[in-house]
Design a protein around this motif. Sequence first.
Motif, PDB file in Angstrom:
ATOM      1  N   LEU A  51      29.507   2.839  -4.038  1.00 24.99           N
ATOM      2  CA  LEU A  51      29.200   1.773  -5.131  1.00 24.99           C
ATOM      3  C   LEU A  51      28.339   2.254  -6.201  1.00 24.99           C
ATOM      4  O   LEU A  51      28.985   1.988  -7.446  1.00 24.99           O
ATOM      5  N   PRO A  52      27.445   2.977  -6.176  1.00 23.30           N
ATOM      6  CA  PRO A  52      26.603   3.937  -7.352  1.00 23.30           C
ATOM      7  C   PRO A  52      27.768   4.639  -8.229  1.00 23.30           C
ATOM      8  O   PRO A  52      27.716   4.640  -9.474  1.00 23.30           O
ATOM      9  N   LEU A  55      29.817   2.577 -10.441  1.00 21.43           N
ATOM     10  CA  LEU A  55      29.069   2.266 -11.660  1.00 21.43           C
ATOM     11  C   LEU A  55      28.979   3.292 -12.659  1.00 21.43           C
ATOM     12  O   LEU A  55      29.285   3.051 -13.820  1.00 21.43           O
ATOM     13  N   SER A 133      25.293  -8.543  -6.912  1.00 19.52           N
ATOM     14  CA  SER A 133      26.557  -8.042  -6.453  1.00 19.52           C
ATOM     15  C   SER A 133      26.874  -6.685  -6.005  1.00 19.52           C
ATOM     16  O   SER A 133      27.519  -6.412  -4.699  1.00 19.52           O
ATOM     17  N   MET A 134      25.866  -5.848  -6.329  1.00 20.85           N
ATOM     18  CA  MET A 134      25.894  -4.403  -5.715  1.00 20.85           C
ATOM     19  C   MET A 134      25.156  -4.645  -4.179  1.00 20.85           C
ATOM     20  O   MET A 134      25.734  -3.817  -3.172  1.00 20.85           O
ATOM     21  N   MET A 142      31.322  -5.683  -9.379  1.00 21.66           N
ATOM     22  CA  MET A 142      30.645  -4.616  -9.784  1.00 21.66           C
ATOM     23  C   MET A 142      31.648  -4.079 -10.762  1.00 21.66           C
ATOM     24  O   MET A 142      31.077  -3.333 -11.821  1.00 21.66           O
ATOM     25  N   SER A 146      30.895  -2.899 -14.759  1.00 22.15           N
ATOM     26  CA  SER A 146      30.898  -1.601 -15.313  1.00 22.15           C
ATOM     27  C   SER A 146      31.847  -1.318 -16.434  1.00 22.15           C
ATOM     28  O   SER A 146      31.421  -0.759 -17.536  1.00 22.15           O
TER      29      SER A 146
END
Length: 722
Positions: A51-52, A55, A133-134, A142, A146
């Motif tokens: 996930l990061p 982003l 959301s994250m 997400m 982004s």
Amino acid sequence: MFKKLLAMQSSTQMIVAMLVGFSFGIFFGESVGWLSTIGNSVILLMQMTVLPYILVSLIGGIGKLTRATASLIFTRAGLIMVLLWLLALVVIAIMPLSFPYIETASFFSTSIIEPVADIDYFKLYIPSNPFESMASGYVPAMVIFSIAMGLALIGMEGEHKHQILTFMHTCSEIFAKITQALVKILPIGIFAMSASAAGTMGIDEFASMQVYLISYFVLCLLLTFWLLPWIIASLTPVTFAQALRISKSSLVTAFATGNIFIVIPVIIEECKQIMREHESLSEDAETLIEILVPIAFTFPNIGKLTVILFVLFAGWFNGTPVEVSELPSLSISGLLSLFGSVYVAIPFMLDLVRLPQDLFQLFVMSGFITGKFNSITAVMNLFVLTLITVALFEKRLSLRPPQLIKMSVGVAGSIALTLIACRVAMGLFIHSPEVTSTVIANMHVADDVPTVVQRKFPKMGETPVLPIASVHTIRQRNLLRVGYIPSNVPFSYYNNDGELVGFDTAMAVKLAEDLGVKIEFIPFDKDHLARDLNAGFFDIAMSGLSMEIEQMDKLSYTEPVLELNLAIATEDHNVNSYKRTQSILAMDKPRVAYVEHEDLIEEARLYYPNVNFIKIEGYKDFFRQKGGKYDAVVISAEAGSAWTLFFPNYGIALLENSSQYPMAYGVALSNHSLLNYVNNWLKLRKVDGHQQRFYNYWMLGKGASEEKPRWSIIRDLLHWVD
């Protein structure tokens, strides 16, 4: 040996780990089932940076574009990409038509009546709180957040933008390094999950996995070597043979390594070369190719989209196919979630369509076989996107109606023929499991008291009328007389040995044991229940009786024994039609049978004026019907599930506004002694767990079939363990 293993490519290590894991599981059997915890731990670690990474990579990747490039990519190339996605999603959505038809049935499961939380599409797609959301794993939200940040960066100038992009790039490199480090332990996870699956998975489950693998390979090969090259040949100056020729080296490399990134330079050069041959490569077009391929690589490709097929297979495998109405949501959410890793996307999609997360292990286990095939589809996707965009940019795109019609008909025909061939081929080799009726037909009641079963119905005027028997009288004569309904699965029915068995039969035997008396079962017709009780033909009726208001002034019901769930039983292919109120109302005079629930049926006639409700004597009249007299029957989900074990071509549909009704036992209206005793007895047997054990056995099927250990070399071949 260990050094050689470490020197292998990561993809090779994973294949070796999977094969060794399979061998390990087959050798040791169920004793290695605990390895699944190690496999799950490794997969959770792999998901740590996903996930990061989404982003920072999307923000940094889009933010560094110029306005002109961004405009070109998000309009022309973006439109083409969306159309290719749409084609792939349609093909994937109809691919389950190739799955063979297998009749399945199972005991009632409490999971089917558990309330399903509605999907909050606003939170799923709109990042009103990006941090939430994250934290909640809403990948589509997400991605949208982004992209919005990346687009905002395009319009910025100055040192601050440069600092943000540098930070995003640095974070991306950090996450990439973490992922590369974690990939080194991924073979351990693959080994653990493969060993656990091979040690615990039944033969039927292995056979079912063939369905996914075959359909997946066919899907990828169809897209890579037929549909996508055909689209290139139909819309650009490049011919079908040329499309295959220029992509050959990239396809081979991607298949061998499972890595698309390393062939990006090759794809760029091959696209340039083939467009030069057709005199369609200006300097601007050459620059476009150099920019477009790397950027397109960061977006979900068709190869990645093909993993959505696993979710559709998981529904088939689980016996709960994904409904057509859920396909749009699954496709859109799946597309957006695939901006990240499949290790996040698949669990997310399984949860979206309410499928068990345990199925994810099957995906991981097969992922390094299927990954080879989706890699070649991804490569061909990049070729198609690039060549069509360049042809559009150079005004060499062929959009003549005859050509488009020919392409559309050819694509549709190819897909149809492939589905038919695949369905026929798998139907010949993939067969239904063994008949499920053998399980429920061989269940037994413990013979703890002397038992006599009468099969002749008592008749007024022929059968002697007896006085109502109190508890004292029952003990004095040493006999409890219990009324039952024959063929009332799973409450009272005859097994293969001709014995009367079932949930209420077991409860009656336990009641007689606690009274310290013998037991005699007498059949009855429900329409004459009150008359037979008051005539003393039997003392108590115990046979899945629903409590009905019109009977309450004629007999006495005990306190509810169970709360049953109202449902509809119908043929498998009609089950989904009876789950929604609107679909029932849209039917053309369906004939729905019923045995009881007169008050509910009267209400239903008002809600469903198009339905023809027909009273029948017993559920066997529906399930054993000939000529299709009835389309469906109103029944409890518990009883309906049991009947489908005998007739697996039928299924159960819980109504949209599901309701429950109480099941109780009946005694004569004046028999207060027995009524009070049974009510207190029921409370006791609920508290001490006897009733629950009977419920687990007769309703849920726990312990109904002998659980044999999974075949293993160490136990069944070498006999080293028992």
